[in-house]
Design a protein around this motif. Sequence first.
Motif, mmCIF file in Angstrom:
data_model
loop_
_atom_site.group_PDB
_atom_site.id
_atom_site.type_symbol
_atom_site.label_atom_id
_atom_site.label_comp_id
_atom_site.label_asym_id
_atom_site.label_seq_id
_atom_site.Cartn_x
_atom_site.Cartn_y
_atom_site.Cartn_z
ATOM 1 N N VAL A 1 0.873 -1.181 0.000
ATOM 2 C CA VAL A 1 0.000 0.000 0.000
ATOM 3 C C VAL A 1 0.905 1.225 0.000
ATOM 4 O O VAL A 1 1.684 1.437 0.936
ATOM 5 N N LEU A 2 0.851 2.002 -1.068
ATOM 6 C CA LEU A 2 1.769 3.127 -1.246
ATOM 7 C C LEU A 2 1.774 4.035 -0.020
ATOM 8 O O LEU A 2 0.722 4.395 0.485
ATOM 9 N N GLY A 3 2.963 4.303 0.414
ATOM 10 C CA GLY A 3 3.084 5.247 1.533
ATOM 11 C C GLY A 3 2.836 4.628 2.890
ATOM 12 O O GLY A 3 2.956 5.306 3.911
ATOM 13 N N LYS A 4 2.480 3.332 2.903
ATOM 14 C CA LYS A 4 2.204 2.678 4.197
ATOM 15 C C LYS A 4 3.324 1.694 4.513
ATOM 16 O O LYS A 4 3.513 0.724 3.789
ATOM 17 N N PRO A 5 4.073 1.901 5.586
ATOM 18 C CA PRO A 5 5.087 0.910 5.959
ATOM 19 C C PRO A 5 4.407 -0.341 6.503
ATOM 20 O O PRO A 5 3.241 -0.287 6.904
ATOM 21 N N GLN A 6 5.110 -1.482 6.473
ATOM 22 C CA GLN A 6 4.530 -2.692 7.044
ATOM 23 C C GLN A 6 4.494 -2.526 8.558
ATOM 24 O O GLN A 6 5.547 -2.412 9.203
#
Length: 310
Positions: free
Chosen positions: A131-136
Amino acid sequence: MLETTFHDYTFQSPLMNASGVHCMSAEQLDELANSKAGTFVTKSVTKKKRQGNPEPRYYETNLGSINSMGLPNLGFDYYLDYLDKRQKMTSTPVFFSVASMSMQDNIETLKKLEDSNFRGFTELNLSCPNVLGKPQVAYDFDMTEKILTEVFSFFTKPLGVKLPPYFDIAHFDQMATILNKFPLTFVNSINSVGNGLIINPEKEQVVIKPKEGFGGIGGQYIKPTALANVRAFYVRLNPSIQIIGTGGITSGLDAFEHILCGASMLQIGTQLYKEGPKVFARISDELTTIMKTKGYTDIQQFQGKLKTLE
Ligand SMILES: O=C(O)c1[nH]c(=O)[nH]c(=O)c1I
């Protein structure tokens, strides 16, 4: 022969799909339910329906796959309705995967699930790499502890977490210390190995469109990492927290290895994508043959019994 006890239920087979593969629509979920899989898990859901990333966003090689789907799903209500209908037909508990776009979404979705009459297992996905811009989330230990504290302040149904792969013993130690603080039913290791890159050398080009070609890697490429994560958490977690082994299962032998490392359930992603739901019958037969050859009559006889070299 292949029965496995998971929490308070005994599944006829430890095999199931990995979230994200063959589990987006009611038709796909019905096919899993009618296959030799012991149960199934839904695609990770978000509050509202999502289109996901632009295509091509999935690509296969003979050693595995790369994906940057971007969390496409038909929305929480679609899956809750589907599971509501299914629960009236069969008693086999299924898995509901919940992803998060934000902590707020997470909590809201889980509150609706807690208040619903869903009576299966909840898989909280803390490891979506696309998910772009979302770190794991699960690479942020403080955030993970914060989310689990909030979740278990109200959620009483059986819940586990889907983790990304870790590559450092210190991280296994730190993560297990956090997870052991919570009444988790299970830990599912691993999600795809995040942000790999597969190239087409003829075209001198990447093979998927999103994220300049970067995506989660699955299949044979990741089995050694998957086995290590299953083993590391199996030996560190409270015995009350069972392990679901995911990653690189293409045969009965791979399934046997995951169980030897400590897995109670086994999820199949890339190979299911390649082969379709008939993969469950093939791998069940192969695993049964291996067990017979070795003189085992049930999984518990060798589960977690991996030997080290003395
Ligand atoms: O891109 C995805 O939808 C995706 N892809 C993955 O490989 N793992 C995940 O958890 C997710 I949410």
